[in-house]
Scaffold this motif. Structure first.
Motif, mmCIF file in Angstrom:
data_model
loop_
_atom_site.group_PDB
_atom_site.id
_atom_site.type_symbol
_atom_site.label_atom_id
_atom_site.label_comp_id
_atom_site.label_asym_id
_atom_site.label_seq_id
_atom_site.Cartn_x
_atom_site.Cartn_y
_atom_site.Cartn_z
ATOM 1 N N VAL A 283 25.313 4.660 23.609
ATOM 2 C CA VAL A 283 25.060 4.888 22.186
ATOM 3 C C VAL A 283 25.683 6.216 21.759
ATOM 4 O O VAL A 283 26.448 6.286 20.790
ATOM 5 C CB VAL A 283 23.543 4.883 21.897
ATOM 6 N N THR A 284 25.369 7.253 22.519
ATOM 7 C CA THR A 284 25.911 8.574 22.181
ATOM 8 C C THR A 284 27.424 8.602 22.367
ATOM 9 O O THR A 284 28.148 9.201 21.554
ATOM 10 C CB THR A 284 25.233 9.651 23.046
ATOM 11 N N PRO B 277 27.578 11.897 13.153
ATOM 12 C CA PRO B 277 27.506 12.376 14.537
ATOM 13 C C PRO B 277 26.155 12.049 15.163
ATOM 14 O O PRO B 277 25.152 11.960 14.450
ATOM 15 C CB PRO B 277 27.697 13.887 14.396
ATOM 16 N N PRO B 278 26.104 11.873 16.495
ATOM 17 C CA PRO B 278 24.813 11.655 17.149
ATOM 18 C C PRO B 278 23.964 12.921 17.024
ATOM 19 O O PRO B 278 24.490 14.031 17.085
ATOM 20 C CB PRO B 278 25.201 11.384 18.604
ATOM 21 N N SER B 279 22.651 12.731 16.846
ATOM 22 C CA SER B 279 21.768 13.883 16.704
ATOM 23 C C SER B 279 21.569 14.573 18.047
ATOM 24 O O SER B 279 21.881 14.016 19.095
ATOM 25 C CB SER B 279 20.414 13.430 16.167
ATOM 26 N N HIS C 98 15.801 6.820 17.123
ATOM 27 C CA HIS C 98 17.142 7.128 17.626
ATOM 28 C C HIS C 98 17.144 7.685 19.050
ATOM 29 O O HIS C 98 17.998 7.345 19.856
ATOM 30 C CB HIS C 98 17.864 8.105 16.679
ATOM 31 N N TRP C 99 16.170 8.542 19.356
ATOM 32 C CA TRP C 99 16.162 9.142 20.705
ATOM 33 C C TRP C 99 15.869 8.083 21.765
ATOM 34 O O TRP C 99 16.356 8.150 22.888
ATOM 35 C CB TRP C 99 15.193 10.317 20.780
ATOM 36 N N VAL C 100 15.071 7.079 21.392
ATOM 37 C CA VAL C 100 14.794 5.991 22.338
ATOM 38 C C VAL C 100 16.044 5.122 22.496
ATOM 39 O O VAL C 100 16.459 4.767 23.610
ATOM 40 C CB VAL C 100 13.612 5.118 21.849
#
Lengths: 248, 275
Positions: free
Chosen positions: B225-226, B240-242, B216-218
């Protein structure tokens, strides 16, 4: 007041470097095409210094390609000098390429607004000048039509009217007299005469119309291949210009 | 009148990197360019500004039929039309802002090479004009929320942050691309292709939950995305986005902003000579 010191401007020639496709650039990097192509420079203006005092009207003469328009573009901040320095006191108004801020889809009235802001006028100044601009252009009901429906004459009339109602301490005027019919040209010359004579404006005046130069300018300089070859009284400058044109 | 007591003009390499004072002095022009962009876009068109709403709505219908009904792409339990339209409002904004902002210098040679003004205003005005369209498509979104009986939660307060994130991304991209396009015409050919890839890398038609969580962070190195996930979470109660995703996206957006601004500013001087 303008003080220009050792002003030079070089343009790159050829297409590699700037104005090229990325591919040709890559090609030259990889050794495929001659790599020196992008480095050729053309000096449109070389080591020019001059001052324009407050209230002075100075003509700039020279053949096509002598650097007159480049000089105007530098002073109008359109393009930066390659070398040298320009100091300007006061606001500059450029009557260089009239109508450049016009958009074909906008009406004449909307274009007055838009190009006024583009020329550096505030909204209040534009509002104040608009009735005069409309009266000067004298294009009647077409004012509220999109500019794309104008004849080229009407377009130029409106464009000149906007530019000529800019209030600035320093005016740069480049070949803007060839506008419209004889009647309108006379009106333009009259307007320029008023602009140059009133309000203590400094004016730099570029023209091939020697009659207008003689009528408007206090002194003049002659450019040749980017260099100043003469500076002095208007009559002397005109003689020098004619001599260089082979007209003597 | 713009007060200009003394101006010193120097070769471009002596220009300051940041010219916020200059930008502020000419702000009237930014509004004018934005107004002109919007005004001209819908002139001589019957539906006019209605297109700003109809375009994402049309795409929503097509996507809902193919991806929602036929392919049955999951949508985290949210009605698919709502799921896809929410993302489309943001994506259409970004696509339009970047497309028009990137071409803003190269496609206005008559302005750039004939008159002085801060060139930054051309891409900025294109982005602002796209933002006006975004506002219009948000109105349609509000109507859809009413129809589906969805009431946004308190998360709606992150909306301005979502917009700031997208704005930073758009300004950065446009700064870089507009300067490139002014010099290399290739950008005109590459850009539609890049935008398409970018859309596939954004959770518009599918949810982020389809991407393995470890990645997800990539995935969120794409700030869109966010932005999309935050909006879906705020309005529709999606996932929600992490924190890691927010961190990735914010970092990239800020780096883009600084890089794009500097890139454009450094090439501003040469633009009139090459467009």
């Amino acid at each position: 007041m303008i003080t220009a010191t050792n002003l030079s401007k070089a343009f790159r020639t050829g297409t590699i470097g700037y104005g090229a496709t990325l591919y040709s650039r890559l090609g030259s990097l990889l050794g495929g095409a001659p790599a020196d192509d992008g480095k050729r420079l053309h000096w449109a203006l070389k080591d020019l210094s001059f001052t324009l005092a407050p209230g002075e009207v100075v003509g700039v003469l020279g053949h096509n390609g002598s650097g007159k328009s480049t000089l105007m573009k530098l002073l109008a901040r359109i393009t930066p000098p390659t070398e040298g320095r320009i100091e300007i006191q006061g606001r500059i108004g450029a009557l260089i390429e009239i109508g450049m801020g016009f958009h074909p889809e906008l009406t004449g009235r909307e274009n007055i607004q838009f190009s006024g802001v583009l020329l550096g006028m505030s909204k209040a100044e534009i509002a104040a000048a608009t009735p005069e601009i409309i009266a000067f252009a004298d294009i009647g009901a077409y004012l509220d039509e999109p500019v794309k429906r104008y004849s080229s004459g009407m377009f130029m009339r409106l464009a000149f009217a906007v530019s000529a109602h800019m209030d600035a301490e320093i005016l740069l005027i480049d070949e803007v007299l060839a506008v419209g019919d004889a009647g309108f040209q006379a009106k333009c010359l009259e307007r320029l005469r008023w602009l140059t004579a009133s309000g203590g404006r400094s004016v730099l005046f570029v023209s091939h119309d020697m009659g207008a130069v003689e009528a408007l300018c206090h002194r003049a300089m002659v450019l040749d291949h980017g260099q100043k070859v003469f500076e002095g009284d208007t009559a002397g400058a005109i003689a020098e210009y004619r001599a260089r044109q082979g007209l003597a | 009148m713009i007060p200009r007591p003394t101006t010193v003009l120097l070769p471009a390499e002596h220009w300051p990197v940041l010219n916020l004072g200059e930008l502020w002095r000419h702000r009237d022009l930014l509004w004018m360019l934005t107004w002109r962009g919007i005004h001209v876009r819908y002139k001589q068109s019957v539906i006019g500004a209605g297109w700003a709403i109809l375009q994402p709505l049309g795409l929503m219908v097509v996507f809902s039929v193919f991806f929602g009904l036929i392919v049955k792409i999951p949508s985290d339990g949210i009605a698919y039309p709502l799921f896809v339209y929410t993302a489309l409002t943001l994506w259409q904004f970004m696509a339009r802002a970047v497309q028009e902002g990137a071409g803003a210098v190269a496609l206005n040679p008559h302005l750039v090479s004939k008159i002085y003004f801060p060139r930054w205003y051309l891409p900025l005005a294109a982005i602002l004009a796209a933002a006006v369209d975004l506002a219009a498509s948000f109105l349609a979104l509000a109507v859809m929320l009413l129809i589906y009986g969805v009431l946004p939660g308190p998360g709606i307060i992150v909306l301005p942050l979502v917009f700031v994130l997208m704005l930073a991304t758009a300004i950065g991209c446009c700064g870089f691309l507009a300067a490139m396009w002014a010099i290399y015409r290739d950008v005109a050919h590459v850009l539609p292709f890049l935008l398409q890839i970018w859309m596939f890398c954004t959770p518009v038609i599918y949810p982020t939950s389809l991407v393995p969580e470890a990645w997800h962070w990539v995935y969120a190195l794409n700030p869109m995305v966010t932005a999309v996930d935050a909006l879906r979470w705020a309005l529709l109660g999606g996932i929600p986005p992490s924190a890691a995703m927010v961190a990735s996206s914010t970092t990239v957006a800020l780096l883009l902003l600084v890089f794009g601004y500097r890139w454009f500013r450094k090439r501003e001087g040469v633009m009139p000579d090459v467009v």
